[in-house]
Design a protein around this motif. Structure first.
Motif, short mmCIF file in Angstrom:
data_model
loop_
_atom_site.label_atom_id
_atom_site.label_comp_id
_atom_site.label_asym_id
_atom_site.label_seq_id
_atom_site.Cartn_x
_atom_site.Cartn_y
_atom_site.Cartn_z
N PHE A 919 0.84 -1.19 0.00
CA PHE A 919 0.00 0.00 0.00
C PHE A 919 0.88 1.24 0.00
CE2 PHE A 919 0.88 -1.22 4.34
CZ PHE A 919 1.20 -0.02 4.97
N GLY A 920 0.24 2.38 -0.16
CA GLY A 920 0.98 3.63 -0.15
C GLY A 920 0.14 4.80 -0.61
N ARG A 921 0.78 5.72 -1.29
CA ARG A 921 0.14 6.97 -1.67
C ARG A 921 -0.97 6.78 -2.70
NH1 ARG A 921 0.89 9.95 -5.84
NH2 ARG A 921 2.59 8.60 -6.48
N LEU A 922 -0.94 5.66 -3.44
CA LEU A 922 -1.92 5.50 -4.52
C LEU A 922 -2.54 4.10 -4.51
CD1 LEU A 922 -2.84 7.58 -6.58
CD2 LEU A 922 -1.37 6.51 -8.27
N ASP A 923 -1.86 3.12 -5.08
CA ASP A 923 -2.44 1.79 -5.30
C ASP A 923 -2.40 0.93 -4.05
OD1 ASP A 923 -2.89 2.57 -7.84
OD2 ASP A 923 -1.54 1.14 -8.80
N MET A 924 -3.21 -0.16 -4.12
CA MET A 924 -3.17 -1.23 -3.13
C MET A 924 -3.07 -2.55 -3.88
SD MET A 924 -6.05 -0.03 -0.34
CE MET A 924 -7.31 0.11 -1.59
N PHE A 925 -2.25 -3.45 -3.35
CA PHE A 925 -2.00 -4.73 -4.02
C PHE A 925 -1.85 -5.81 -2.97
CE2 PHE A 925 1.10 -7.87 -5.63
CZ PHE A 925 0.36 -8.36 -6.70
N GLY A 926 -2.55 -6.92 -3.19
CA GLY A 926 -2.46 -8.06 -2.27
C GLY A 926 -2.23 -9.35 -3.03
N THR A 927 -1.44 -10.23 -2.45
CA THR A 927 -1.13 -11.50 -3.09
C THR A 927 -0.63 -12.48 -2.03
OG1 THR A 927 0.10 -12.54 -4.91
CG2 THR A 927 1.25 -10.88 -3.63
N ARG A 928 -0.17 -13.65 -2.50
CA ARG A 928 0.44 -14.66 -1.65
C ARG A 928 1.80 -15.02 -2.20
NH1 ARG A 928 -4.75 -18.54 -2.17
NH2 ARG A 928 -6.33 -17.06 -1.44
N VAL A 929 2.68 -15.42 -1.31
CA VAL A 929 4.05 -15.76 -1.70
C VAL A 929 4.40 -17.12 -1.11
CG1 VAL A 929 6.46 -15.08 -1.61
CG2 VAL A 929 4.70 -13.33 -1.76
N ALA A 930 4.91 -18.00 -1.95
CA ALA A 930 5.43 -19.30 -1.52
C ALA A 930 6.91 -19.34 -1.88
CB ALA A 930 4.67 -20.44 -2.18
N PRO A 931 7.82 -18.96 -0.97
CA PRO A 931 9.24 -18.80 -1.32
C PRO A 931 9.88 -20.04 -1.93
CG PRO A 931 8.78 -17.79 0.81
CD PRO A 931 7.55 -18.55 0.41
N ILE A 932 9.52 -21.24 -1.46
CA ILE A 932 10.12 -22.45 -2.03
C ILE A 932 9.04 -23.34 -2.63
CG2 ILE A 932 12.13 -22.42 -0.52
CD1 ILE A 932 10.75 -24.46 1.25
N GLY A 933 7.93 -22.75 -3.03
CA GLY A 933 6.88 -23.51 -3.65
C GLY A 933 5.81 -23.92 -2.66
N ALA A 934 4.61 -24.14 -3.18
CA ALA A 934 3.48 -24.54 -2.34
C ALA A 934 3.53 -26.05 -2.13
CB ALA A 934 2.17 -24.11 -3.00
N PHE A 935 4.34 -26.46 -1.17
CA PHE A 935 4.56 -27.89 -0.96
C PHE A 935 3.46 -28.54 -0.13
CE2 PHE A 935 7.05 -25.50 2.17
CZ PHE A 935 6.52 -25.97 3.36
N ASP A 936 2.58 -27.74 0.49
CA ASP A 936 1.56 -28.31 1.35
C ASP A 936 0.15 -28.00 0.85
OD1 ASP A 936 1.77 -25.64 1.77
OD2 ASP A 936 2.09 -25.74 3.94
N MET A 937 -0.01 -27.74 -0.44
CA MET A 937 -1.33 -27.54 -1.01
C MET A 937 -1.35 -28.01 -2.46
SD MET A 937 -1.51 -23.43 -1.70
CE MET A 937 -0.55 -22.86 -0.31
N LEU A 938 -2.52 -28.29 -2.95
CA LEU A 938 -2.70 -28.74 -4.32
C LEU A 938 -3.14 -27.58 -5.19
CD1 LEU A 938 -4.58 -32.10 -3.68
CD2 LEU A 938 -2.13 -31.77 -4.11
N GLY A 939 -2.68 -27.60 -6.43
CA GLY A 939 -3.07 -26.56 -7.36
C GLY A 939 -4.43 -26.81 -7.98
N LYS A 940 -4.94 -25.80 -8.66
CA LYS A 940 -6.24 -25.93 -9.30
C LYS A 940 -6.22 -27.00 -10.39
CE LYS A 940 -8.40 -22.36 -10.62
NZ LYS A 940 -8.69 -21.07 -11.28
N GLY A 941 -5.05 -27.23 -10.97
CA GLY A 941 -4.96 -28.21 -12.04
C GLY A 941 -4.98 -29.65 -11.58
#
Length: 977
Positions: A919-941
Motif C-alpha cells: 500500500f501507499g500513496r496511490l495503489d493497493m495490491f495483495g497476493t500470496r508468496v510461496a518462497p520455495i513452492g506450495a509444498f503443502d497444497m494442491l493446485g487448481k490443475g
C-alpha cells in the motif's frame, strides 16, 4: 483394511483445499489490485473525445494526488495514467488534435488522449496561475499560460498546440494580482485585481490581447467599489464558446453583476430575498446556438433546500433578464451542462434522481430515478459535490444522459440514465497504515489449549466445557455447510469463500487508514473487496492524518494516532466503538502498549524528547525494552519493570551523522532451527536475539554511511559497517529477520578502496543491497561463549563486561548490485518459520514488487570461484556481483502498481505460503508468496475427480476380485492336500 485405506483417501479428498494457491494457472486470481487515481478535482475533470474521429468520449481527470488518468466511462477501468509532480494543476482539452493539456508545478505538457503518451512539454520557473486552450476558431489556435514571477510580474504566453514552442509573450509589470485567463471567440482576456483597495475590496482589470501577437488591444477597469471582498466566494470567471463573462455579487449579496469581457458594460440584476441570503455558488455557460446570447445559471442554497435560476444576457441590446427558475429541492444538488447537436442541456443530479432540462427554455426533457448497486463500499452518508455530464439525443423525446458523480467522500461513480454503472473507491488512496485481521475473530484451537494450560484445573475444565458447548451449537451450521465444503474440495467453488471456518488461513481482512482520515476494511479472500469505509477523523485541507499503528484484537481494531489519540472500531461492521482525541500535551508523540504482570495491555506514552512515561504510574509490567528516537537524532533504550521506566542506554551518532533508518526484528519472527546445517553435516549456530537492532546513519559532510548492529537490551554495538562514498539523496532502507539483516545504498565509487573488509571487494557504482548474516562463532559446531543458552544468543545487559568484543557475533557479509532503487524492504512470514524467507522489495521506478529468494542473496555464496561439492549440497553457488530482478520474482506480474510505499505480511495456516499486502500513496495490491513452492497444497490443475474415480475403481475391483482370489486359494489348498 483395504476398505479403511480407501475410505481414508475419500475423506481426505473431500477436505477443503486452500482458497487458491500460488500456481501458474492462478495468476491474477488469488491476488488483487486496486488501480486508483485519487479524488478527482473539481474543474479538472472532463468528458472528451480522444480524437476528432472518435464517436465516444473518455473520462479524464487530474486528481488531488497529481495523477492524470483516463477512465473508460463504460466500466470505470483505468485506460492509462501518468504521475505528475505535486502542485497546483490544470487540465484542459485540446479540441483540434487528439490530445489533452496539463499544467503542474511549472511544466505544461501535451498528452496523447488515447494512449497517454507524452507529446511535448514546456517548462518555466514561474508559478503557473492559469491554463487555457483555444478551440478551433481561426487566428487563436494555441495554448495560453498565465504565470507569475516572484517579483509579481505577470506573463501571458502562447504556445503551439502541435509542438509546444513559444509563439509570443506578454508582460504586465503593473504589480496587480492575476486572477485568471479567459478565451472566447472574440479574444484573449487577462483578468487581474488591483491591490490599492484590498482592505475594502478588489477592483477588476480586464486586458484584451490580440491572439496573433499578444499585443494589448483594450484595457478595461471595472469599478466594483468595495463589493468584491471575498474573492473566492464573490467572484467567478467563466469561458465559453462565444463570450467570456465575469460575475460578482455586492456586499449584501442581493445584486448580481455581470461583465462580458472585452466590454465596459456591467449588467446588474437583483436577486430575490431568498436567493440573496443564501447564495452559494455560480455556474456560467454560453449557448452555442445564439452568438449574442449568454446564459447564466445561479445555483442557490438555503439550508437543505437547493434551486437554480437561469438568466439570459443579450449582448446586442445590452439587456439581462431572468428566464426561469427551477423548483427548490430538499436535498443536496449538483448541476452540470452538456452540448449536443447545437443544443445546450442542463442536468440536475441528486441522490434520488437525475433530471434533464433545456438550458434555453427550461423545458423538462426527462427524469430518471437512481437505482444504485446493492454493494456499497462506504458506511458514510456522502453528498454529491461535483458532476460532469454528457447528453446524447435519440430523436426528439429520447435522451441518454451519462454523469460522472464525485462524492464528498472522494469516491467516484458513473450514472447512466439513472443506473449506477460503476463505483470507484478513490477515497482509499493515500494509505499510511495497515494491519491484518482474522475474518471470524475466533481463537484457534492452539490458542484455546494454551489458555487452558496456563490456568488452574477448575478454570481449565470450565473453559473446556464452554468450548465444547460452543462447538455443539455450531454443529448444525457445519452440517448445513457440508455440501459446499465437498463442492469446494472437488471443484474449488468460490461459494466456500464465505465460510466462517478458514482451514488455510487465507480468509483475512486488511484494516487500513488513509492520510485523509478514513478507515476501511478489505476482504483479501474476495479479491480485495471493500467491506466498509468510514470517515474517522476530519482533516483540514493541506494537512495529513498521522496514524502511528493499527492493532487488531479479536473483532476490535485499535488505531493509534500522533499525540496519544486512539480510535476503536469494529473489524466486521466498521462502526466506531470508542474514540479518544489526541491529548493536549504538545510533547506527547504517540502511545504504545506493553503487557503488564497479568498479561493485559498497558499504554505507555512516548514523548517528543524520546522519554517514556507510564499512563498508570506504579503499575507493574513485564520486563520490556522500549527504543525511542528524539528529534535530536538520539536513540534511547528504556527498561520497563516493577518501577518507573529506567534509561538503560543511549546511542548518539557521531559528528555530522544523521539517523536515516532503524530496523529491528518483527514480533512475529519465529525461528525453526538455531543452527544452519552445512553440506558436510556440520552446523553453524545462528546468532539469535530478539533485541537485534540495526541503526543506519549518513554523514552529510563526507557523503558516507554507517550501519550499527546494536543489542537493544544492553545498548552495546555488536558490529559496524561503513560505506565511505555514497549518494545520500538515494533511498536507504534496512530489514532485520532471524539472524540476518539487509540494507540498500547507492555507491559512488568504482573500486574497493576503503570498504569494510568483511564485504566483497567487487564494488561498482550503482544501487547495492548488502546482506549480512550473524553466527555465534566462525567455527562449526561451536557456540563460543554462548554455549549455555539453548535457543537464544542474547544475554541480560552486560554493563560490567569488559570482553564484549570476544562475545560479539561472527558476521558474514556480501554485496549485490541491483538495477534500480529499492524504496522499502521487508520479509515474508510463515507460521513456524520453517520456510526460508524472501526479501520483498518495492521498486518505484519499475512500479513493481519483487520477492528475492533468500538463497539468492545468501552472503555465504563463494566469491571468485565455483562452489565445492559440499557447498553445492548446501545450496550455495558462485557469487555474481550483479543481481538482476528476474521477471518470475515480480509478484505483480504484468501489473503496474504505482505509489506503493510499504508492505505488510501475515502468515497463513499453511507453512509454505505468506500473505502480502502492499500500500501507499496511490495503489493497493495483495497476493500470496510461496518462497520455495506450495509444498503443502494442491493446485487448481490437480484432478480430484480422477483421483476419486481411480480410488473408487480400485475399491470396486478389490471388492470383486477378493472373493475370487480367496476361492482360488481355497481350491488350491484342497488340491494340494
Amino acid at each position: 483394511m483395504r476398505f479403511g485405506a480407501t475410505a481414508l483417501l475419500l475423506g481426505l479428498s473431500f477436505l477443503p483445499s486452500p482458497i487458491r494457491a500460488i500456481f501458474a494457472d492462478e495468476a491474477y486470481q488469488v491476488d488483487f489490485h486496486h488501480v486508483l487515481l485519487g479524488a478527482p478535482q473539481q474543474g479538472n475533470t472532463i468528458l472528451h473525445r480522444p480524437s476528432p474521429t472518435s464517436k465516444a468520449s473518455l473520462l479524464y481527470t487530474l486528481s488531488d494526488r497529481s495523477v492524470l488518468g483516463a477512465v473508460n466511462p463504460r466500466d470505470g477501468s483505468v485506460l492509462w495514467r501518468q504521475q505528475l509532480r505535486a502542485g497546483n494543476g490544470f487540465l484542459r482539452p485540446a479540441f483540434k488534435q487528439g490530445s489533452i493539456i496539463t499544467a503542474s508545478n511549472g511544466t505544461v505538457r501535451a498528452w496523447d488522449a488515447a494512449e497517454g503518451r507524452l507529446v511535448w512539454d514546456w517548462s518555466t520557473v514561474e508559478d503557473i496561475e492559469a491554463l487555457e486552450v483555444s478551440q478551433s476558431h481561426a487566428g487563436s489556435h494555441g495554448v495560453y499560460v498565465l504565470t507569475r514571477s516572484t517579483e509579481s510580474e505577470v506573463i501571458v504566453r502562447k504556445l503551439s498546440q502541435d509542438t509546444g514552442s513559444l509563439i509570443w509573450e506578454y508582460y504586465d509589470g503593473s504589480g496587480q494580482i492575476p486572477y485568471g485567463l479567459s478565451i472566447s471567440a472574440h479574444g484573449i482576456y487577462l483578468v487581474s485585481l488591483s491591490t490599492s483597495a484590498m482592505l475594502q475590496g478588489a477592483r477588476i482589470k480586464v486586458t484584451s490581447l490580440d491572439p496573433s501577437d499578444g499585443t494589448p488591444s483594450n484595457i478595461v477597469t471595472l469599478n466594483t467599489g468595495s463589493d468584491v471582498v471575498h474573492v473566492a466566494r464573490d467572484l467567478s470567471l467563466k469561458s465559453s464558446n462565444n463570450h467570456s463573462v465575469i460575475i460578482w455579487t455586492d456586499r449584501t449579496r442581493d445584486t448580481l453583476q455581470i461583465n462580458v469581457l472585452g466590454t465596459d458594460q456591467v449588467f446588474t440584476t437583483r436577486l430575490s430575498n431568498e436567493q440573496s441570503k443564501h447564495l452559494e455558488a455560480l455556474q456560467i455557460y454560453s449557448s452555442s446556438t445564439k452568438e449574442d446570447i449568454t446564459d447564466i445559471v445561479v445555483h442557490c442554497k438555503s439550508g437543505t433546500s437547493h434551486w437554480a435560476a437561469v438568466y439570459h444576457i443579450d449582448v446586442t441590446s445590452e439587456a439581462i433578464k431572468k428566464a426561469y427558475q427551477l423548483p427548490a429541492i430538499e436535498a443536496p444538488v449538483a448541476f452540470s451542462m452538456s452540448d449536443y447537436g447545437g443544443q445546450t442541456y442542463l442536468i440536475r443530479t441528486t441522490k434520488h434522481d437525475v433530471a434533464l432540462f433545456s438550458l434555453t427554455s427550461g423545458q423538462h426533457l426527462g427524469q430518471w430515478s437512481l437505482q444504485p448497486k446493492a454493494q456499497k463500499c462506504s458506511t458514510d452518508v456522502c453528498d454529491i459535490t461535483y458532476v460532469v455530464s454528457e447528453v446524447v439525443a435519440r430523436g426528439n423525446s429520447s435522451f441518454a444522459v451519462r454523469s460522472a458523480v464525485l462524492l464528498s467522500s472522494g469516491d467516484w461513480k458513473m450514472i447512466h440514465n439513472g443506473e449506477e454503472s460503476w463505483y470507484r473507491p478513490e477515497s482509499l488512496s493515500g494509505v499510511i497504515a495497515a494491519s491484518w485481521a482474522s475474518m471470524d475473530g475466533r481463537l484457534s484451537l492452539a490458542d484455546e489449549l494454551a489458555a487452558e494450560r496456563h490456568t488452574s484445573i477448575g478454570a481449565a475444565y470450565l473453559h473446556r466445557m464452554k468450548r465444547h458447548v460452543r462447538d455443539a451449537k455450531r454443529f448444525s451450521q457445519w452440517i448445513q455447510g457440508l455440501p459446499k465444503r465437498i463442492a469446494h474440495g472437488l471443484f474449488g467453488s468460490l461459494e466456500y469463500l464465505g465460510s466462517p471456518k478458514d482451514n488455510s488461513g487465507f480468509h483475512k481482512l486488511i484494516i487500513a487508514a488513509t492520510d485523509l482520515g478514513r478507515i476501511f476494511a478489505l476482504d483479501v479472500a474476495s479479491s480485495g473487496k471493500v467491506l466498509w469505509s468510514v470517515q474517522a477523523s476530519v482533516v483540514e485541507p493541506g494537512q495529513a492524518w498521522a496514524v502511528e499503528s493499527i492493532e487488531v484484537t479479536d473483532d476490535v481494531a485499535l488505531v493509534r494516532t500522533a499525540g496519544g489519540g486512539r480510535i476503536q472500531i469494529s473489524v466486521t461492521r466498521g462502526n466506531i466503538l470508542a474514540e479518544q482525541h489526541s491529548a493536549g500535551e504538545t510533547d506527547l508523540k504517540y502511545t504504545v502498549t506493553v503487557p503488564d504482570m497479568s498479561g493485559s495491555a498497558m499504554a505507555v506514552n512516548i514523548k517528543a524528547d524520546g522519554t517514556v512515561a507510564l499512563t498508570q504510574p506504579g503499575q507493574s509490567t513485564l520486563e520490556t525494552v522500549i527504543v525511542t528516537k528524539d528529534k535530536d537524532m538520539t536513540v534511547r533504550g528504556w527498561v520497563l519493570g516493577l518501577s518507573e521506566p529506567l534509561l538503560a542506554w543511549t546511542f548518539v551518532p557521531q559528528l555530522n551523522e544523521r539517523i536515516v533508518t532503524i530496523a529491528g526484528r518483527s514480533s512475529n519472527d519465529p525461528v525453526a532451527s538455531i543452527g544452519k546445517a552445512l553440506g558436510d553435516r556440520n552446523v553453524l549456530y545462528k546468532y539469535l536475539s530478539q533485541n537485534l537492532l540495526v541503526i543506519g546513519t549518513i554523514n552529510t559532510a563526507t557523503s558516507s554511511a554507517s550501519f550499527y548492529v546494536v543489542d537493544s537490551g544492553s545498548g552495546q554495538t555488536l558490529h559496524t559497517m561503513n560505506h565511505p562514498a555514497i549518494d545520500i539523496t538515494q533511498p536507504i532502507n534496512c530489514v532485520v529477520s532471524e539472524n540476518w539483516f539487509a540494507y540498500t545504498v547507492f555507491s559512488d565509487i568504482d573500486d574497493g578502496v576503503g570498504l569494510d573488509s568483511a564485504m566483497s571487494p567487487a564494488k561498482q557504482r550503482g544501487y547495492q543491497i548488502v546482506v549480512s548474516e550473524l553466527f555465534e562463532s566462525s567455527i562449526v559446531n561451536d557456540r563460543g561463549p554462548l554455549d549455555s543458552t539453548s535457543n537464544a544468543s542474547d544475554l541480560r545487559p552486560r554493563a560490567l563486561d569488559t570482553d564484549i568484543h570476544d562475545k560479539a557475533p561472527y558476521v558474514v557479509s556480501q554485496t549485490y548490485l541491483v538495477p534500480a532503487a529499492i524504496s522499502f524492504m521487508t520479509v515474508t512470514s510463515t507460521l513456524q518459520g520453517i520456510t526460508p524467507r524472501s526479501i520483498l522489495c518495492v521498486v518505484p521506478s519499475l512500479n513493481s514488487l519483487f520477492a528475492i529468494p533468500r538463497a539468492i542473496a545468501d552472503p555465504r555464496r563463494p566469491t571468485g570461484r565455483d562452489a565445492t561439492s559440499v557447498e553445492a549440497e548446501e545450496g550455495l553457488f558462485r557469487h555474481d556481483a550483479a543481481l538482476e530482478f528476474e521477471p518470475k520474482w515480480a509478484l505483480n506480474h504484468m501489473r503496474e502498481i504505482q505509489g506503493v510505499q510499504k508492505v505488510v505480511t501475515s502468515p497463513s495456516l499453511l507453512e509454505s505460503t505468506s500473505s502480502v499486502f502492499a500500500f501507499g500513496r496511490l495503489d493497493m495490491f495483495g497476493t500470496r508468496v510461496a518462497p520455495i513452492g506450495a509444498f503443502d497444497m494442491l493446485g487448481k490443475g490437480f484432478n480430484k475427480i480422477q483421483l476419486i474415480g481411480t480410488v473408487v475403481a480400485l475399491a470396486v475391483g478389490t471388492g470383486i476380485l477378493a472373493p475370487l482370489v480367496r476361492k482360488k486359494q481355497t481350491d488350491s489348498g484342497w488340491k494340494g492336500a
